[in-house]
Design a protein around this motif. Sequence first.
Motif, mmCIF file in Angstrom:
data_model
loop_
_atom_site.group_PDB
_atom_site.id
_atom_site.type_symbol
_atom_site.label_atom_id
_atom_site.label_comp_id
_atom_site.label_asym_id
_atom_site.label_seq_id
_atom_site.Cartn_x
_atom_site.Cartn_y
_atom_site.Cartn_z
ATOM 1 N N ALA A 171 9.577 5.378 11.223
ATOM 2 C CA ALA A 171 9.013 4.557 10.152
ATOM 3 C C ALA A 171 7.511 4.352 10.335
ATOM 4 O O ALA A 171 6.976 4.428 11.442
ATOM 5 C CB ALA A 171 9.707 3.204 10.110
ATOM 6 N N GLN A 172 6.832 4.091 9.232
ATOM 7 C CA GLN A 172 5.424 3.729 9.234
ATOM 8 C C GLN A 172 5.318 2.208 9.234
ATOM 9 O O GLN A 172 6.010 1.524 8.472
ATOM 10 C CB GLN A 172 4.743 4.308 7.997
ATOM 11 C CG GLN A 172 3.248 4.081 7.922
ATOM 12 C CD GLN A 172 2.656 4.582 6.615
ATOM 13 O OE1 GLN A 172 3.328 4.566 5.575
ATOM 14 N NE2 GLN A 172 1.413 5.020 6.641
ATOM 15 N N GLN A 225 8.787 -0.257 0.364
ATOM 16 C CA GLN A 225 7.976 -0.739 1.477
ATOM 17 C C GLN A 225 8.353 -2.210 1.674
ATOM 18 O O GLN A 225 8.212 -3.030 0.771
ATOM 19 C CB GLN A 225 6.487 -0.537 1.242
ATOM 20 C CG GLN A 225 5.926 -0.971 -0.089
ATOM 21 C CD GLN A 225 4.518 -0.443 -0.300
ATOM 22 O OE1 GLN A 225 4.138 0.624 0.192
ATOM 23 N NE2 GLN A 225 3.712 -1.195 -1.027
ATOM 24 N N TYR A 267 6.282 3.547 -4.997
ATOM 25 C CA TYR A 267 6.769 2.610 -3.985
ATOM 26 C C TYR A 267 6.892 1.214 -4.587
ATOM 27 O O TYR A 267 6.038 0.800 -5.388
ATOM 28 C CB TYR A 267 5.796 2.522 -2.806
ATOM 29 C CG TYR A 267 6.058 3.506 -1.694
ATOM 30 C CD1 TYR A 267 6.847 3.166 -0.597
ATOM 31 C CD2 TYR A 267 5.519 4.782 -1.733
ATOM 32 C CE1 TYR A 267 7.085 4.067 0.428
ATOM 33 C CE2 TYR A 267 5.745 5.697 -0.710
ATOM 34 C CZ TYR A 267 6.536 5.326 0.375
ATOM 35 O OH TYR A 267 6.764 6.222 1.390
ATOM 36 N N ASP A 301 0.121 1.712 12.253
ATOM 37 C CA ASP A 301 0.060 3.059 11.695
ATOM 38 C C ASP A 301 -0.865 3.125 10.479
ATOM 39 O O ASP A 301 -1.299 4.211 10.088
ATOM 40 C CB ASP A 301 1.460 3.520 11.287
ATOM 41 C CG ASP A 301 2.426 3.525 12.467
ATOM 42 O OD1 ASP A 301 1.982 3.770 13.603
ATOM 43 O OD2 ASP A 301 3.623 3.243 12.250
ATOM 44 N N ASP A 339 11.276 3.539 4.846
ATOM 45 C CA ASP A 339 10.436 4.301 5.775
ATOM 46 C C ASP A 339 9.071 3.662 5.984
ATOM 47 O O ASP A 339 8.193 4.254 6.613
ATOM 48 C CB ASP A 339 10.275 5.750 5.307
ATOM 49 C CG ASP A 339 9.716 5.869 3.893
ATOM 50 O OD1 ASP A 339 9.206 4.870 3.362
ATOM 51 O OD2 ASP A 339 9.791 6.969 3.320
ATOM 52 N N ARG A 340 8.879 2.452 5.467
ATOM 53 C CA ARG A 340 7.594 1.761 5.638
ATOM 54 C C ARG A 340 7.833 0.261 5.725
ATOM 55 O O ARG A 340 8.481 -0.322 4.846
ATOM 56 C CB ARG A 340 6.648 2.078 4.475
ATOM 57 C CG ARG A 340 5.276 1.439 4.592
ATOM 58 C CD ARG A 340 4.383 1.822 3.412
ATOM 59 N NE ARG A 340 4.113 3.249 3.407
ATOM 60 C CZ ARG A 340 3.733 3.930 2.325
ATOM 61 N NH1 ARG A 340 3.601 3.298 1.158
ATOM 62 N NH2 ARG A 340 3.506 5.222 2.400
ATOM 63 N N THR A 389 -1.623 -2.998 -0.951
ATOM 64 C CA THR A 389 -0.222 -3.279 -1.243
ATOM 65 C C THR A 389 -0.027 -4.426 -2.230
ATOM 66 O O THR A 389 1.114 -4.712 -2.597
ATOM 67 C CB THR A 389 0.535 -3.573 0.062
ATOM 68 O OG1 THR A 389 -0.132 -4.612 0.777
ATOM 69 C CG2 THR A 389 0.592 -2.329 0.941
ATOM 70 N N TYR A 431 -3.956 0.766 2.683
ATOM 71 C CA TYR A 431 -2.977 0.661 1.601
ATOM 72 C C TYR A 431 -3.206 -0.668 0.884
ATOM 73 O O TYR A 431 -3.110 -1.730 1.511
ATOM 74 C CB TYR A 431 -1.552 0.728 2.144
ATOM 75 C CG TYR A 431 -1.136 2.096 2.618
ATOM 76 C CD1 TYR A 431 -0.229 2.868 1.895
ATOM 77 C CD2 TYR A 431 -1.655 2.630 3.802
ATOM 78 C CE1 TYR A 431 0.149 4.133 2.332
ATOM 79 C CE2 TYR A 431 -1.290 3.900 4.245
ATOM 80 C CZ TYR A 431 -0.389 4.640 3.509
ATOM 81 O OH TYR A 431 -0.021 5.890 3.942
#
Length: 529
Positions: free
Chosen positions: A262-263, A166, A113, A315, A211-212, A372, A370
Amino acid sequence: VIAGKRLLPTLLLAATAALAASAPAGAQGLPCPPLCVGGTQPGNGGTTPPSNAGGTAPGSGNTTTTSGAGVAPQAAALAPVASPELGMEDNPSVFGPQAQQVAAQWRALGVDYVRIQAYWDALSPATTSPTMPAGFDPGNPNSSGYNWGPLDAAVNAVRSNGMRVQLTVNQSGPRWASLEPNVDVKSWKPNPARFAQFAGAVAKRYGARVDRYLVGSEPNQLLFLAPQSTCVGRKCTPAAPHAYRNLVNAAYPAIKANDRGAQVLIGELAPIGSGPSRAGGLTPMLFIREMACVDARFRNLSAPRCRGFRAVRGDAFGYHPYVNNKTAPNVPQANKELAKIGDLPRLLGVLDRLTSRGRLRATTGRFRLYLTEFGYITRPPNARFGVTLAQQVRYLAQSAYIVWTLRSRVKQISQYEWNDDPFFQSGLHFYSGAPKLAYYEFPHPFFVDTSKGLARARFWGQVRADNRRTVTLQMKRGRTYSRVATLRADAGGYWNTTRRAQPGATYRYQYKTLGGATVSTGLFTVPRR
């Protein structure tokens, strides 16, 4: 201790070149990024920051609208994702003229990602004006005035190289999107309704490609959300957690309405801060408690700032557990208001306590975490906060190992950055583009955990790139290596074994690339005591 030869496999370099060669039209003929095949080092010499988006910098004032077709996918198969995932963030690179080639390198190194910032102020028109331009519709991604071009190119560069995006919906908006637009302070009191319009427009434009989504970036830091506290005389009370709660409560449904599957991650907190003050950011634990409207003993707050409280929903929870000093990643913080890489179980415990009481709402029952953003600042160049180049290698591997041990709850560790910048030096390359030692070991971290004693040492590693998944653990005592074990890595490249570690012995592991070349990792020497 990590020492010895560091090798970037010839075949990995060839894979990078092949990926770059297959990039969409327009990516060819660019200067060669560091260590790619058949080229030269970048020519900025460390004298100027990397450029953005092919000369169109975010926030440049260019308000040209690009139609939705600008995000049409280039044909590329998405790579399988490891668990935990491997992320990368370097916005100057992904917005720059070499984005396709750099993204190809990331993919060849095993990145799953890439985090990209959707800068609200940069994408919007009339950023510095207190008045929204007439006729502009912030909820419509096709409204004239939105400047999607640079972000389109960045998303396409990542996706066309087989990685996932993301996307951070950044809360630093144009001045006209503030609740108090007459205050000329960056990130001052973003209007939740306007933020929801922007978040919805982002999700509508990129729903087929992303999708995130990450709601905000480090809202517990004054630079990114102001004010952090409201002060009367010497008494200050937290303000930013309540502003952020309102932003999330507005943005979450707007994103879901436009990209239903989506998350959406919330939090995205920095690991540093202080108590309420006029000048500083807030500690992450204080921020979380205030966002949930509880006090230090987790009792519900009835203060005016919590009137009409509505728990935020997410989420998953994003976090940036930098250490930013010379401490090893497994060392917990003495200050319990902070949470860094060695404090993740405590952070999860706080989130669980709040979700069990309904003060935070996790759609998965308990928040998955996460990471990130993460990295270790090095010296050189940062003498104050940096670790040595060899320590960066070891600490990044140890941090990845910590995340793997918590993999039932911690789902990603993301490297920040690819290249150092003038303000933050945690990259895998120096500002000049020259690689650090960590660059060579990034494809195959290796760590030996002796915390339970030498007799129960855990040997751990990950073959991150798409190579063969059989590894050979080797030990050297004297001049030659002997085989300890042949092991099978999982689909994400992770492997581990528990066995006796020999004090003073040096270990490494080897694996083969898909083309048959043998790769040796850096070395780990077990302490004698």
